[in-house]
Design a protein around this motif. Sequence first.
Motif, PDB file in Angstrom:
ATOM      1  N   ASP A   4       0.861  -1.181   0.000  1.00 50.04           N
ATOM      2  CA  ASP A   4       0.000   0.000   0.000  1.00 50.04           C
ATOM      3  C   ASP A   4       0.892   1.225   0.000  1.00 50.04           C
ATOM      4  OD1 ASP A   4      -1.879   2.155   0.882  1.00 50.04           O
ATOM      5  OD2 ASP A   4      -3.246   0.465   1.160  1.00 50.04           O
ATOM      6  N   ASP A   5       0.493   2.252  -0.730  1.00 50.50           N
ATOM      7  CA  ASP A   5       1.335   3.452  -0.820  1.00 50.50           C
ATOM      8  C   ASP A   5       1.018   4.492   0.252  1.00 50.50           C
ATOM      9  OD1 ASP A   5      -1.123   3.848  -2.181  1.00 50.50           O
ATOM     10  OD2 ASP A   5      -0.292   5.561  -3.257  1.00 50.50           O
ATOM     11  N   HIS A   6       0.110   4.188   1.161  1.00 51.32           N
ATOM     12  CA  HIS A   6      -0.227   5.117   2.239  1.00 51.32           C
ATOM     13  C   HIS A   6       0.398   4.616   3.553  1.00 51.32           C
ATOM     14  CE1 HIS A   6      -3.428   5.931  -0.730  1.00 51.32           C
ATOM     15  NE2 HIS A   6      -3.179   7.178  -0.372  1.00 51.32           N
ATOM     16  N   GLU A  28       6.906  -5.165   3.484  1.00 50.93           N
ATOM     17  CA  GLU A  28       6.006  -4.057   3.153  1.00 50.93           C
ATOM     18  C   GLU A  28       6.504  -3.394   1.883  1.00 50.93           C
ATOM     19  OE1 GLU A  28       5.680  -1.336   6.425  1.00 50.93           O
ATOM     20  OE2 GLU A  28       5.029  -2.881   7.828  1.00 50.93           O
ATOM     21  N   ALA A  29       5.586  -3.161   0.937  1.00 47.45           N
ATOM     22  CA  ALA A  29       5.935  -2.503  -0.324  1.00 47.45           C
ATOM     23  C   ALA A  29       4.981  -1.336  -0.550  1.00 47.45           C
ATOM     24  CB  ALA A  29       5.840  -3.494  -1.479  1.00 47.45           C
ATOM     25  N   SER A  30       5.467  -0.319  -1.272  1.00 48.82           N
ATOM     26  CA  SER A  30       4.623   0.851  -1.515  1.00 48.82           C
ATOM     27  C   SER A  30       4.189   0.992  -2.971  1.00 48.82           C
ATOM     28  CB  SER A  30       5.348   2.128  -1.064  1.00 48.82           C
ATOM     29  OG  SER A  30       6.554   2.269  -1.778  1.00 48.82           O
ATOM     30  N   ARG A  52      -4.807   0.847  -6.267  1.00 50.18           N
ATOM     31  CA  ARG A  52      -4.387   2.152  -6.772  1.00 50.18           C
ATOM     32  C   ARG A  52      -3.077   2.582  -6.118  1.00 50.18           C
ATOM     33  NH1 ARG A  52     -10.332   4.961  -6.610  1.00 50.18           N
ATOM     34  NH2 ARG A  52     -11.162   3.830  -8.395  1.00 50.18           N
ATOM     35  N   MET A  53      -2.006   2.454  -6.902  1.00 52.52           N
ATOM     36  CA  MET A  53      -0.683   2.831  -6.409  1.00 52.52           C
ATOM     37  C   MET A  53       0.094   3.492  -7.537  1.00 52.52           C
ATOM     38  SD  MET A  53       0.469  -0.506  -4.209  1.00 52.52           S
ATOM     39  CE  MET A  53       0.234  -1.624  -5.581  1.00 52.52           C
ATOM     40  N   PRO A  54       1.141   4.244  -7.180  1.00 53.88           N
ATOM     41  CA  PRO A  54       1.976   4.852  -8.230  1.00 53.88           C
ATOM     42  C   PRO A  54       2.796   3.786  -8.944  1.00 53.88           C
ATOM     43  CG  PRO A  54       2.931   5.245  -6.072  1.00 53.88           C
ATOM     44  CD  PRO A  54       1.597   4.582  -5.843  1.00 53.88           C
ATOM     45  N   LYS A  55       3.385   4.164 -10.035  1.00 57.80           N
ATOM     46  CA  LYS A  55       4.224   3.289 -10.866  1.00 57.80           C
ATOM     47  C   LYS A  55       3.393   2.126 -11.383  1.00 57.80           C
ATOM     48  CE  LYS A  55       8.471   4.500  -8.420  1.00 57.80           C
ATOM     49  NZ  LYS A  55       9.556   4.005  -7.616  1.00 57.80           N
TER      50      LYS A  55
END
Length: 197
Positions: A4-6, A28-30, A52-55
């Motif tokens: 999760d990117d948050h 953990e990955a973003s 919904r994440m960047p990249k």
Amino acid sequence: MAVDDHPLMMAGIAGEINAQPDMRVIAEASDGDEALVLFRKHRPDITLMDIRMPKVNGIDAISAIRREDPRARIIVLTTAAGDVQAVSAFKAGYLLKNLLRTELIETIRLVHSGCRRIPPEVAQQIAEHAADDGITARELDVLRGIAKGNSNKIIASSLNISEHTVKNHLKNILSKLDASDRTHAVMIALKRGFLEM
């Protein structure tokens, strides 16, 4: 593994899981790229994946992970209940983020045991639209142009098609989405997950 990117969401997920005597977050990955690298390294029993994440988004990351390990157990975490995203992630367990506090641990246990979990509101949306004609890739291109506020002429030029063809695609889009106009079509497409903000 949690993806999760948050940072606050990640901390909450990790805290909830690590409080269980038989579970722990091992990675953990973003974003989706980092998720694939960490999946290869740790081979987690369960991967919690935001869409919904960047990249690289979650759907693409799930596809990449499944190409390497078709038996990977993945739970999709999302705020979107749209039927299109749900169908894309259907092979995974599916958990809306508003249900994390009440159903996260139960969902992890179910998916680990080989079951799937689709929240009733998502299952209802999938059922409602199961017989619908799908939006084609070209219609999706036209929808993206409409969402940007472009005229038919500009959309036609950017897609190297005629304005008449854009109008035909728009007519099909309105029919398939049961939309009354361009703006309504974009709103429906966003809600159902055809388009992302």
